[in-house]
Scaffold this active site. Structure first.
Site, PDB file in Angstrom:
ATOM      1  CE  LYS A  83     -97.678  46.342 -15.798  1.00  0.00           C
ATOM      2  NZ  LYS A  83     -98.389  45.653 -16.586  1.00  0.00           N
TER       3      LYS A  83
ATOM      4  CD  GLN B  38     -97.771  43.078 -19.469  1.00  0.00           C
ATOM      5  OE1 GLN B  38     -97.957  43.586 -18.405  1.00  0.00           O
ATOM      6  NE2 GLN B  38     -97.452  44.039 -20.194  1.00  0.00           N
TER       7      GLN B  38
ATOM      8  CG  ASP C 290    -104.536  45.264 -16.787  1.00  0.00           C
ATOM      9  OD1 ASP C 290    -104.026  46.115 -16.868  1.00  0.00           O
ATOM     10  OD2 ASP C 290    -104.267  44.237 -17.166  1.00  0.00           O
TER      11      ASP C 290
HETATM   12  N1  GUN Z   1     -99.739  45.291 -22.340  1.00  0.00           N
HETATM   13  C1  GUN Z   1     -99.486  46.750 -22.698  1.00  0.00           C
HETATM   14  N2  GUN Z   1    -100.038  47.344 -21.832  1.00  0.00           N
HETATM   15  C2  GUN Z   1    -100.600  46.695 -20.702  1.00  0.00           C
HETATM   16  C3  GUN Z   1    -101.516  47.035 -19.641  1.00  0.00           C
HETATM   17  O1  GUN Z   1    -102.063  48.141 -19.323  1.00  0.00           O
HETATM   18  N3  GUN Z   1    -102.071  45.948 -19.059  1.00  0.00           N
HETATM   19  C4  GUN Z   1    -101.827  44.737 -19.456  1.00  0.00           C
HETATM   20  N4  GUN Z   1    -102.319  43.492 -18.794  1.00  0.00           N
HETATM   21  N5  GUN Z   1    -100.965  44.490 -20.348  1.00  0.00           N
HETATM   22  C5  GUN Z   1    -100.600  45.285 -21.289  1.00  0.00           C
END
Ligand code: GUN
Length: 295
Positions: free
Chosen positions: A54, A98, A121
């Site tokens: 990211k 995350q 998100d």
């Molecule tokens: N963990 C697995 N997929 C995601 C996601 O799309 N966003 C976040 N913040 N954590 C994750």
């Protein structure tokens, strides 16, 4: 005939090119630089890889990126304090915490603490509710990526029988919600299957579009798929290591067998994964535009 391979890598590249131009224009015309803060608690190797990807994507597109990597024993209070600080920081338009978080931290409380305007998100209940009524500010990244894969591969969604395997808040529920909307790129009839579904194959065999987020390697076999279906595999399972120590990945679909039957299929890796990060970039740009009154 073997299936068309829907390359998330290629489609993500196209969208990133579009975003790169938009970001350059925002900077030039409005002196606006979209900013994303990522927050990682602990040292889970998969999460470290995701957060790193990211950050890399942000830098490549000209998004201001701030990374907050915290030790595994960080208290919930400390984490909430950081989120409060990021909520108030005008350089930061998007906040991504995350998941999963360590067990001693209440995930729901943390997600609720993020300003819904910065919730790139799309996990905050305000944004979940807005999606439900068809007025979303942000679509959650993985489901939005799936919708884009379908649209950009020329798959007919309108009127299609879609079967989703998995009912998570991150994938299953929101993709069902997105595809039933009365909108272009949606208007599907959606069935959601889960661990208590009585006869999974009965449903999956009816699917024109089969979306699998089951969390189990090769859970979908060829006999469970209709001839000519479009198959989207959201699963990422680590099934071993190469002699060099690199993880060997496979999806939730038995790719080699299903590709002989499907019309089109996404690979793992290189399918849904690159789309998720790209949609995060898109949401960050949207957050910056909303904050500046440009959207
Ligand atoms: N963990 C697995 N997929 C995601 C996601 O799309 N966003 C976040 N913040 N954590 C994750």
């Amino acid at each position: 005939m073997p299936a068309q391979i829907i390359s998330g890598t290629e489609i993500a590249k196209q969208i990133r090119e579009e975003l790169k131009q938009e970001i350059a224009e925002l900077k030039e015309k409005h002196n606006l630089i979209p900013g994303l803060a990522t927050v990682l608690v602990g040292e889970d190797p998969a999460s470290q890889v995701y957060v790193g990807a990211k950050e890399k994507a942000s830098i490549a597109l000209g998004v201001y990126s701030e990374r907050h990597d915290l030790p595994a024993d960080t208290s919930e209070e400390e984490l909430l304090k950081l989120i409060d600080k990021l909520n108030k920081d005008p350089k930061i338009h998007g906040i991504l915490v995350q998941l999963p978080l360590p067990k001693h931290i209440n995930e729901t409380r943390v997600l609720y603490a993020i300003d819904p305007k910065k919730d790139v998100d799309g996990f905050h209940p305000v944004n979940v509710g807005k999606l439900m009524i068809g007025e979303p500010d942000y679509l959650p990244c993985t489901p939005h990526g799936i919708q884009q894969l379908l649209i950009r591969s020329g798959t007919k969604i309108d009127g299609a029988e879609v079967v989703v395997v998995g009912r998570s808040n991150i994938v299953g529920k929101p993709i069902a919600n997105i595809l039933i909307q009365k909108k272009d790129g949606a208007n599907a009839t959606v069935t959601v299957c889960h661990t208590r579904t009585k006869d999974m194959a009965f449903h999956t065999k009816r699917a024109d579009i089969l979306i699998v987020a089951a969390g189990k390697a090769k859970a979908i076999t060829a006999d469970m798929v209709k001839e000519g279906a479009v198959v989207i595999d959201v699963g990422v399972n680590r099934i071993g290591k190469t002699p060099e120590g690199k993880a060997i990945l496979c999806g939730d679909v038995d790719f080699d067998a299903v590709k002989e039957k499907a019309k089109a299929i996404t690979p793992v890796p290189g399918g849904v994964g690159p789309m998720t990060i790209t949609m995060l970039m898109l949401n960050t740009v949207r957050a910056a535009k909303l904050a500046a009154g440009l959207a």
